[in-house]
Design a protein around this motif. Sequence first.
Motif, mmCIF file in Angstrom:
data_model
loop_
_atom_site.group_PDB
_atom_site.id
_atom_site.type_symbol
_atom_site.label_atom_id
_atom_site.label_comp_id
_atom_site.label_asym_id
_atom_site.label_seq_id
_atom_site.Cartn_x
_atom_site.Cartn_y
_atom_site.Cartn_z
ATOM 1 N N VAL A 1 0.439 -1.080 0.376
ATOM 2 C CA VAL A 1 0.055 0.076 -0.635
ATOM 3 C C VAL A 1 1.182 1.454 0.047
ATOM 4 C CG1 VAL A 1 -2.219 1.879 0.590
ATOM 5 C CG2 VAL A 1 -1.386 -1.077 1.655
ATOM 6 N N PHE A 2 0.819 1.722 -0.556
ATOM 7 C CA PHE A 2 1.274 3.405 -1.121
ATOM 8 C C PHE A 2 0.232 4.428 -0.863
ATOM 9 C CE2 PHE A 2 3.438 -0.113 -3.397
ATOM 10 C CZ PHE A 2 4.506 -0.095 -2.917
ATOM 11 N N GLY A 3 1.150 5.634 -0.726
ATOM 12 C CA GLY A 3 0.119 6.756 -0.317
ATOM 13 C C GLY A 3 0.122 8.472 0.265
ATOM 14 N N LEU A 4 -0.293 9.055 0.182
ATOM 15 C CA LEU A 4 -0.509 10.000 0.045
ATOM 16 C C LEU A 4 -1.517 10.680 0.981
ATOM 17 C CD1 LEU A 4 0.734 11.911 -3.082
ATOM 18 C CD2 LEU A 4 2.303 11.423 -1.298
ATOM 19 N N TYR A 5 -1.639 12.145 1.915
ATOM 20 C CA TYR A 5 -2.407 12.616 2.751
ATOM 21 C C TYR A 5 -2.523 13.711 3.483
ATOM 22 C CZ TYR A 5 -5.445 12.653 6.824
ATOM 23 O OH TYR A 5 -6.459 12.962 8.061
ATOM 24 N N TYR A 6 -3.616 14.736 2.780
ATOM 25 C CA TYR A 6 -3.345 15.899 3.150
ATOM 26 C C TYR A 6 -4.550 16.501 4.105
ATOM 27 C CZ TYR A 6 -4.092 20.575 2.803
ATOM 28 O OH TYR A 6 -4.127 22.849 2.712
ATOM 29 N N LEU A 7 -4.143 16.913 5.007
ATOM 30 C CA LEU A 7 -5.542 17.848 5.885
ATOM 31 C C LEU A 7 -5.500 19.102 6.238
ATOM 32 C CD1 LEU A 7 -6.874 16.891 9.509
ATOM 33 C CD2 LEU A 7 -5.333 18.331 9.554
ATOM 34 N N ASN A 8 -6.589 19.261 5.952
ATOM 35 C CA ASN A 8 -6.433 21.217 6.791
ATOM 36 C C ASN A 8 -7.426 20.940 7.394
ATOM 37 O OD1 ASN A 8 -7.258 24.457 6.059
ATOM 38 N ND2 ASN A 8 -5.447 24.316 4.659
ATOM 39 N N ALA A 9 -7.540 21.600 8.288
ATOM 40 C CA ALA A 9 -8.247 22.231 9.673
ATOM 41 C C ALA A 9 -8.342 23.538 10.309
ATOM 42 C CB ALA A 9 -7.938 20.242 10.406
ATOM 43 N N THR A 10 -8.882 23.563 10.713
ATOM 44 C CA THR A 10 -9.696 24.472 11.659
ATOM 45 C C THR A 10 -10.117 24.119 12.945
ATOM 46 O OG1 THR A 10 -8.827 26.401 9.692
ATOM 47 C CG2 THR A 10 -10.324 27.063 11.979
ATOM 48 N N ALA A 11 -10.202 24.326 14.181
ATOM 49 C CA ALA A 11 -10.210 24.200 15.887
ATOM 50 C C ALA A 11 -10.459 25.693 16.654
ATOM 51 C CB ALA A 11 -9.795 23.433 16.250
ATOM 52 N N ALA A 12 -11.301 25.994 17.027
ATOM 53 C CA ALA A 12 -11.675 28.114 17.413
ATOM 54 C C ALA A 12 -12.431 27.327 18.783
ATOM 55 C CB ALA A 12 -12.115 28.699 16.534
ATOM 56 N N GLY A 13 -11.836 28.144 19.324
ATOM 57 C CA GLY A 13 -13.504 28.601 20.641
ATOM 58 C C GLY A 13 -13.548 28.850 21.589
#
Length: 741
Positions: free
Chosen positions: A365-377
């Motif tokens: 298994v070969f892969g690429l991963y990307y996450l763009n996240a914002t957490a606020a409060g």
Amino acid sequence: MKALMKAALFAGAAWSAVPALAYAQTAEEPGVVEELVVTARRREETLKDVPVAVSAISGERLAATGAVDITTLQQSTPNTTVQVARGSNSTLISFIRGVGQQDPLWGFEPGVGLYIDDVYIARPQGAVLDIFDIERVEVLRGPQGTLYGRNTIGGAIKYVTAKIEGEPELKLKGQVGSYDQRDVVASAKARLNDMVGVGLTWASFNRDGFGKNLTTGAEHYNKDVSAARATLEFTPTDNLFFRLAGDVVTDRSNPRHGHREVPALNVLGQPIPGGEVLDDEYDTKAGSGDHNRVEARGVSFLGEWNVSDTLTFKSISAYRAGETEGTIDFDTLPAALLDIPARYNDHQFTQELQLLYTGERVQGVFGLYYLNATAAGAFDTVVGQANLTIATAGHVDTESYSAFADVSYDVTDQLSVSVGGRYTRDEKTGQVYRQNFTGLKSPLFGNATAVPGLVRSNFTNSDTYEKFTPRVSARYEFNPDLTGYVSYSQGFKSGGFDMRADAILTPTSVDGYQPEKVESYEGGLKGYFFDRRLTLNSAVFYAKYKDQQVTLQTPVGASIASQVLNVGKSHMYGVELEGVAKLADALTANFSLGYIKAEFDEYRALDLTATPPVVRDFADSRVFQNTPKWNGSVGFTYTHDLGDHGSIAFIPSASYRSSFHMFEVPSILDQDGYWLADASVVWTSADDKYRVGLHGKNLTDERYRVGGYNFPQSAGVLFGNSVTAYYGPPRTVTLSLEAKF
């Protein structure tokens, strides 16, 4: 190494009790244990062949035992804690082998990754998933830093839904039970033609409270949750598959304020009238309000292309968002001695690309991963005895990039080796604001007359965290019924910024905290015995934990010094054993056992009680939280065939957890060991279209703590001697009715 040898000898003793194994019958013969298929390595494999400690529980089994939500996993999964977070109804905390996160504040990363159909759920709010529309749940124990690299330093929990196959089906399920429980689940699935399939599920879960708010009259520990899921599948050719899925969960249950464990005291140390310890653990006198709302929603798109017989390409795109509004009354009294109104929101976009290769001797298994996240409060810390409010707000932006690979090679027909690794780069920016106000509540929560005072924090900072986490394993098939494996793996949990940071009390908090790391050594045996009437899966492990992140909140005068610290080093070792036995054609037993020893080797933290504060090593007086040394379960399923009238099954079970600590510092909130006893009786029609079940949970009505807050008078006289606890559900009985059309 000595500790690892102890664990290995313990597991060996368990296996030596089993007589010499016999070769298996075919899986089609009656009286054999079912062979489970899992996707722990992102490809379908039998549980026996996976060189990972995995527990897999089918949706059918969960339904038959009357499981309510995924917190039931901790009763039957070794060395695993899955609980509703303190002060919430649907926020999740998870620990596996001593690694996890109790503090669910926005911006903090969990230590156990949660996945819905391979989509990573970054935030714990709304993550206590009810059991519906599910094929199985998989619990992967130990660092999964290669294929599930996003903060799976302790392990991963996978919630797997089924593809739309077979004949069109409409399923209706209703439940009534204790505390006026009223649940309805309706689902429909159908193939509209050879290319298109549609699935729809709607659910409503309602229940009165286990207790009452004696101040407002509101239900306490009630449930008011609605959920929906829609799936569209498209198969234009034999080699192409697409799935578009969306889900939403809304929790309007009243806030949980906890139960006061000690009498309330004012600033003079005198008892506060009405601040006694209530007789019922589920009652409260909280006065901070009864409003609570949590919503979590998401959409995902899966594309799968079978390029050839050996090569498959996958793309998984997902967007998730959520909002939380509520309040936690730490003092559980009508007056605002220590109240926390709060709101959070978050959103995330993820994209994963996978290339799967399945050859005669090589799989990968070969892969690429990307996450763009914002957490606020934002939240207010309202200290009524000082007429003071500390307003806190901020956000964390995260961009994460990963590349990973895992390749297995069959050296011989019996021996295979796997080598994998993942490179992760996290870029984070945190903004923190914290200010004193005179008055009860700040302008953030509607008090425009509050008088602004000292600004305690107002900073923005950024940092980047990088790590390569390898994994190496070897699996040997002693014969068709017995395999063994050894593995070495690393886990990584990202660093960040404390959203409660107080730059006055702890100036270094503006620099944030660094990632934590785990190195894990594991060995296991998995096999079938007695003509496949018995299956046993065992594992021994030893792990080294470095730069461990610990959340501390220390009262200092009228304020609270929050610190997220990389305290030092620790180690853990233990044993895990699971099995299923076919005692007779009509009688099956399932069992589990977990043992873990977790100790700090170094725990360096700021001693705020010293003048001036100094850093010292607390290792001798600190313990692991939410990590009982022993846990285990045993259950039976007896099925009686009624011929044309269907069948009836009796399913009793019992689970045990030894004593454990709520925090790294021992306190009166620590929980003694306890047993839970459950039982179900389920009738199923001969054509499998109708099912009636009677499910009893916690039949002995055990009262046990699952969380708490500890602000005793010795630490802060302004906080009302607020030591509060949250309890697991009492005895309940539920009648379920299900029909398929």
